[in-house]
Design a protein around this motif. Structure first.
Motif: not given
Length: 84
Positions: A55-64
């Motif tokens: 939804d337009g926000d980077p996931v980055g290094t967060r656990e999926h």
């Protein structure tokens, strides 16, 4: 469970053979597992190198598994881009 759309870009689009498809998943890990099941082969390898926007926000290094998906949401699959 939420229903939404996965959008593939560049090498991910070529590997999946489609520009977008629906998902039915509660979190990003589940949505990506579904994509891997639907498109075994090259997409599985490409996804390992991709970054993701939810939804337009980077996931980055967060656990999926911790990235919740919203009803009607969008997951953007972005392979690494060359250039600078």
């Amino acid at each position: 469970m939420a229903r939404g759309t996965i959008r593939y870009w560049a090498a991910a689009k070529a590997a999946a053979g489609v520009a977008e498809e629906p998902f039915d998943a509660g979190n990003l890990a589940e949505a990506l597992a579904g994509a891997r099941t639907r498109h075994p082969g090259e997409l599985v390898r490409v996804l390992d190198r991709c970054s993701f926007l939810v939804d337009g926000d980077p996931v980055g290094t967060r656990e999926h598994e911790t990235v919740r998906l919203a009803e009607g949401g969008t997951v953007e699959v972005l392979p690494p881009f060359a250039g600078g």
